[in-house]
Design an enzyme around this catalytic site. Sequence first.
Site, PDB file in Angstrom:
ATOM      1  CE  LYS A   1      51.033  31.777  27.350  1.00 23.03           C
ATOM      2  NZ  LYS A   1      51.305  32.430  28.609  1.00 23.03           N
TER       3      LYS A   1
ATOM      4  CD  GLN B   1      50.188  31.995  32.164  1.00 25.74           C
ATOM      5  OE1 GLN B   1      50.686  31.478  31.181  1.00 25.74           O
ATOM      6  NE2 GLN B   1      49.616  33.195  32.131  1.00 25.74           N
TER       7      GLN B   1
ATOM      8  CG  ASP C   1      56.463  35.326  29.049  1.00 26.07           C
ATOM      9  OD1 ASP C   1      55.785  35.311  28.009  1.00 26.07           O
ATOM     10  OD2 ASP C   1      56.107  34.784  30.109  1.00 26.07           O
TER      11      ASP C   1
END
Length: 288
Positions: free
Chosen positions: A52, A96, A119
């Site tokens: 990322k 995460q 997200d």
Amino acid sequence: MTAELISGKEVAANLRDQIKKEVEEWKDVIVPGLAVILVGDNPASRSYVKGKEKASAEAGIYSELKELPDSISEADLLEMVEAYNDNPSIHGILVQLPLPDHISEKKVIESISPEKDVDGFHPINIGRMMTGQDAFLPCTPFGIIQMLKYKNIDVEGKHAVIVGRSNIVGKPAGQLLLNENATVTYCHSRTADLQQMTTQADILIAAIGRAEFIKAEHVKEGAVVIDVGMNRKENGKLCGDVDFEAVKEKASYITPVPGGVGPMTITMLLYNTLQSAKNHAEREQLKP
Ligand code: NDP
């Protein structure tokens, strides 16, 4: 019939070029900023996070990584998210997953401002998606829709069968296809006769997490098959949830693993981060 490949690599490269151009156009007004929080040292999580960071840098998106020890308390983590919520140069916040057992993932996800939830996991964004409002869409299902669009595969009126009902892939994938006017069936581990369902699919999405589980007999001749799975075979090789070699002889389109859905997930994260920065600029009445 041998299926045409839908290369996620190709679709992702195309989209990343567009994102990079747009970031460049906006750069004197706003630079999109992404904060990534990594708790502990799970090697898979670390590798996703690195991917990322690299992709953000290539697109001209500012990213910062907060690495925290496993021992961090839930309260300290929530405080860190709160600080990013208030930080005007950060437009996307990503924690995460998975998190250590002593930290509630639900609480952490809900602590992220919905306006920075790139997200698309916050219940407010899920609700907006369900009701067809503007929302940050979860990156993997959003990527699947982009792949179908890239190949001009018409979804309207088609029967989409989703195998898997997780909150991050299966459920939202079905919802997005429904929003595109597909007729959607969800299957899962308690589905009584899986093959009877999957063989009715014009579009079959496999999001199961079991190596090469979907065989040729699960697939209708000419179906579009999207393989979300990322599994390791005994020999260590990466493979999907679909028995690619057998199914490609029956499907009209198929995604490979690797190089299919995988590259799309990070791409849609970049897309959402840019979108969030543009939303911020609009609220502040800034224009490129
Ligand atoms: P989950 O484990 O959360 O969900 C798996 C789903 O598959 C569940 O709904 C489960 O049913 C269903 N399932 C399991 N066994 C069967 C079976 N025998 N028959 C029918 N359904 C079954 O996984 P995720 O959704 O998080 O991920 C799925 C796969 O996608 C994994 O391989 C993961 O690595 C990959 N992935 C890939 C991404 C990418 O970027 N390419 C991103 C995210 C995930 P039930 O609900 O009844 O238990």
